[in-house]
Design an enzyme around this catalytic site. Structure first.
Site, PDB file in Angstrom:
ATOM      1  N   ALA A 184       3.229  -0.926   4.635  1.00 15.03           N
ATOM      2  CA  ALA A 184       2.454   0.236   5.105  1.00 15.03           C
ATOM      3  C   ALA A 184       3.426   1.407   5.177  1.00 15.03           C
ATOM      4  O   ALA A 184       4.495   1.292   5.786  1.00 15.03           O
ATOM      5  CB  ALA A 184       1.849  -0.053   6.472  1.00 15.03           C
TER       6      ALA A 184
ATOM      7  N   VAL B 283       7.569  -1.819   6.855  1.00 16.95           N
ATOM      8  CA  VAL B 283       7.403  -0.362   6.897  1.00 16.95           C
ATOM      9  C   VAL B 283       7.977   0.228   5.614  1.00 16.95           C
ATOM     10  O   VAL B 283       9.122  -0.043   5.239  1.00 16.95           O
ATOM     11  CB  VAL B 283       8.121   0.234   8.121  1.00 16.95           C
ATOM     12  CG1 VAL B 283       8.046   1.771   8.100  1.00 16.95           C
ATOM     13  CG2 VAL B 283       7.492  -0.308   9.404  1.00 16.95           C
ATOM     14  N   LYS B 284       7.148   1.046   4.945  1.00 18.64           N
ATOM     15  CA  LYS B 284       7.580   1.664   3.691  1.00 18.64           C
ATOM     16  C   LYS B 284       8.089   3.073   3.974  1.00 18.64           C
ATOM     17  O   LYS B 284       7.413   3.846   4.658  1.00 18.64           O
ATOM     18  CB  LYS B 284       6.400   1.743   2.721  1.00 18.64           C
ATOM     19  CG  LYS B 284       6.655   1.202   1.329  1.00 18.64           C
ATOM     20  CD  LYS B 284       5.408   1.366   0.466  1.00 18.64           C
ATOM     21  CE  LYS B 284       5.561   0.715  -0.876  1.00 18.64           C
ATOM     22  NZ  LYS B 284       4.407   0.959  -1.746  1.00 18.64           N
ATOM     23  N   VAL B 285       9.285   3.378   3.463  1.00 18.01           N
ATOM     24  CA  VAL B 285       9.838   4.729   3.628  1.00 18.01           C
ATOM     25  C   VAL B 285      10.280   5.244   2.265  1.00 18.01           C
ATOM     26  O   VAL B 285      10.707   4.462   1.410  1.00 18.01           O
ATOM     27  CB  VAL B 285      11.034   4.746   4.606  1.00 18.01           C
ATOM     28  CG1 VAL B 285      10.622   4.338   6.005  1.00 18.01           C
ATOM     29  CG2 VAL B 285      12.178   3.873   4.104  1.00 18.01           C
TER      30      VAL B 285
ATOM     31  N   THR C  51       0.874  -1.189   0.000  1.00 15.59           N
ATOM     32  CA  THR C  51       0.000   0.000   0.000  1.00 15.59           C
ATOM     33  C   THR C  51       0.904   1.229   0.000  1.00 15.59           C
ATOM     34  O   THR C  51       2.126   1.122   0.136  1.00 15.59           O
ATOM     35  CB  THR C  51      -0.918   0.030   1.252  1.00 15.59           C
ATOM     36  OG1 THR C  51      -0.123   0.312   2.415  1.00 15.59           O
ATOM     37  CG2 THR C  51      -1.662  -1.296   1.431  1.00 15.59           C
TER      38      THR C  51
END
Ligand code: G3P
Length: 218
Positions: free
Chosen positions: A56, A82-84, A27
């Site tokens: 996310a 975790v998306k950065v 996402t």
């Protein structure tokens, strides 16, 4: 190659989970906005539906706040990645969270140099956006080729290439031909991958001929 589904629409995910081709979900803030739902609620629900990695994305851009958001998202479930964004602060967050054992997906990658930095920062996944490079007249899949070539020279890099911004079946085919680890595919495209007009035509002909035999297998 793993298939991740690129959506925050839980109905779409549910329909595809039964197909057996869902290895994970990605996402981003735009997909969360499109879902019209609270990020914490929808990521929780997706993590309950899919056992594979669920990306996310943080919404902040400064290190301190991204770290807090990243920890909050990671706490939702063990399969949260975790998306950065691929920025200086984003890669500092990547290093910090990956050192703690959290999966990190570094997104908005548009060059091999950026992918090199992400691998050095300990990213679990790098997400090169091939479709957006195609949009400006480049061949986005060339970037995948370059990244895979670089990564293959350094066994110490553990970063998986997650082909993103996938716009057509050919992107998926070429990603597989190149040996990319993952392609994240919009739901509509997954259904398209099943289809070919000759398959439909051939099946119709088989069924018509079979009907003519008057036989039954059962
Ligand atoms: O995973 C990234 C993807 O959601 C972006 O796709 O089509 O907006 O470039 P697109």
């Amino acid at each position: 190659m793993q298939f991740f589904i690129d959506t925050a629409d839980t109905q779409e995910i549910k329909a595809l989970v039964d197909s057996g081709f869902v290895d994970g979900v990605t996402t981003n803030p735009s997909l969360i906005a499109k879902s019209g739902r609270n990020i914490l609620e929808v990521i929780t629900e997706i993590c309950e539906m899919v056992s594979g990695p669920v990306s996310a994305e943080v919404a902040a851009t400064d290190y301190e706040t991204m770290i807090k958001e990243g920890k909050r998202l990671a706490a939702i479930a063990d399969n949260v990645a975790v998306k950065v964004p691929l920025t200086v602060d984003g890669l500092k967050v990547c290093r910090a969270l990956s050192d703690e054992g959290t999966m990190v997906n570094v997104t908005l990658c548009f060059s091999a140099a950026q992918a090199l930095l992400a691998a050095k920062a300990g990213a679990t996944y790098i997400s090169p956006f091939v479709g957006r490079l195609d949009d400006v007249g480049k061949d986005g899949m060339d970037l995948i080729d370059d990244i895979l070539e670089i990564y293959s020279s350094f066994p110490e890099f553990q970063t998986q290439v997650l082909v993103a911004s996938v716009r057509n079946v050919r992107h998926v085919e070429r990603a597989a031909m190149m040996g990319a680890d993952v392609a994240t595919v919009p739901p509509k495209l997954v259904w398209e991958m099943f289809k070919h007009p000759f398959t439909d035509k051939g099946l119709d002909a088989f069924l018509e001929d079979w009907a003519g035999t008057g036989q039954s297998i059962l």
